[in-house]
Write an enzyme that holds these catalytic residues in place. Sequence first.
Site, short mmCIF file in Angstrom:
data_model
loop_
_atom_site.label_atom_id
_atom_site.label_comp_id
_atom_site.label_asym_id
_atom_site.label_seq_id
_atom_site.Cartn_x
_atom_site.Cartn_y
_atom_site.Cartn_z
N GLU A 188 0.82 -1.21 0.00
CA GLU A 188 0.00 0.00 0.00
C GLU A 188 0.85 1.27 0.00
O GLU A 188 0.85 2.05 0.96
CB GLU A 188 -0.90 0.01 1.24
CG GLU A 188 -1.88 -1.15 1.28
CD GLU A 188 -2.47 -1.35 2.67
OE1 GLU A 188 -3.43 -2.11 2.77
OE2 GLU A 188 -1.94 -0.76 3.64
N TYR B 158 5.03 17.03 12.87
CA TYR B 158 6.13 16.06 12.89
C TYR B 158 7.52 16.67 12.89
O TYR B 158 8.50 15.94 12.80
CB TYR B 158 6.06 15.14 11.65
CG TYR B 158 4.75 14.46 11.38
CD1 TYR B 158 3.99 13.89 12.40
CD2 TYR B 158 4.27 14.36 10.08
CE1 TYR B 158 2.80 13.25 12.13
CE2 TYR B 158 3.07 13.71 9.80
CZ TYR B 158 2.34 13.16 10.83
OH TYR B 158 1.16 12.52 10.54
N CYS C 293 -2.20 32.72 12.71
CA CYS C 293 -1.95 33.41 13.98
C CYS C 293 -1.45 32.40 15.02
O CYS C 293 -2.10 32.13 16.03
CB CYS C 293 -3.24 34.08 14.44
SG CYS C 293 -2.98 35.23 15.80
#
Length: 444
Positions: free
Chosen positions: A290, A334, A361
């Site tokens: 996949e 991450y 912001c």
Amino acid sequence: MFLHGTSTINAQGHLEIGGCDTVELKEQYGTPLYIVDEALVRQRSREYVEAFKASGLSFQVAYASKAFCTLAMCRLAEEEGLSLDVVSEGELHTALEAGFPVQRIHFHGNNKTPEEIQMAITAGIGCFVVDNFIEIHLLNAIAKDNGVKVNVLLRVTPGVEAHTHEYISTGQTDSKFGFDIGNGSAYEAVSLAASQSNLNLLGLHSHIGSQIFEVEGFQMAVERVAAFAVKVKQETDVTFQVVNLGGGFGIRYMDGDTPLKVSEYVKAITDAVKEHFAAAYTTLPEIWVEPGRSIVGDAGTTLYTVGTSKDIPGVRKYVAVDGGMTDNPRPALYESKYEATLANRANDSVEETVSIAGKCCESGDMLIWDVELPKVNTGDLLAVSCTGAYNYAMASNYNRIRRPAVVFVNEGQSDIVVRRESLNDIVANDLIPARIQKQPSLNA
């Protein structure tokens, strides 16, 4: 910036992708803009298919649509002979609207709702990847109510911790996904699934993580899944026709990233399957994988227009662009790193080190820390590479910022595949209750 796929610098000193000048793309479509190199997506897809053909094993290469899911991408995946991995009713609906062959759709997810399961059964999808004991009972009950028998794979965790970020590592024992081989729950799941009247247990699924640069983790996963499969066959006479080894194949984002060729990943996996299944399986299982990021990741580039800047002497210079964490949340999530160049002045010499700030912001809305660029001016175009995976897919309307358009480029032609959101789109689903409706003035 490393030039991926068809990217090049043209005679005007502009970054060109798929034969299309990015300066002209900005003029036509505006920024921020996701640009997808169609030829590179097709090339990556074919690399997987050809590598598996060379192995001699039966296989399916299922594109992991969570990486980037649009109608056009589903059509492209179908044209390249891929299957499709979906994880929600939205991804399934997109696939169905694109006319994707339903028997090549696999439905994942650790918490599929009854409504999603019913939708997938009604559509007649090819396979469910079952993640927990509750789902075994739920899926069997809904299939029974519909008078059908559905194909399932059981997702197992082989206890392999891939060398990747902790948030995207999924093969270890402590994971929200799947049945653990080590503690016996996977064995129990096989027994339970095999006993259900409306489930056809095709095989096993394993996924060890994402952005993986070596083959040892995949080889170890195959060894452990095979040992489990052999044990099950010997003790219960259940034979698995399919083994899905997931995705996670890495790509190059930055100098220093060292992904292997697609053929190297595939050869390592298929050789391991032949080695570890051969003793107990006269017919080797069909192998599914996949890939998502490794098909679309380096085919994507995001184009921004430079706005303001802030120079703090002795500290750093911030350069702000017209996008940010709303179109690319990965640096905030991450601490992901990216390369960039000035698309309108791609041949200019490096003059300064700047940090690229988004317009949200939030102090944490930073796309790139400390990138070397030519002297940056307001109005310049900044191209950030390798944004094809988990950028559009994870985009949001934080600060009510509109999500960008997406264009496919190929052989000098550009085509819009996702329109830029309008301001009316932003409020399209908003409602004001009658009790707080603005009242007409008494003096009117």
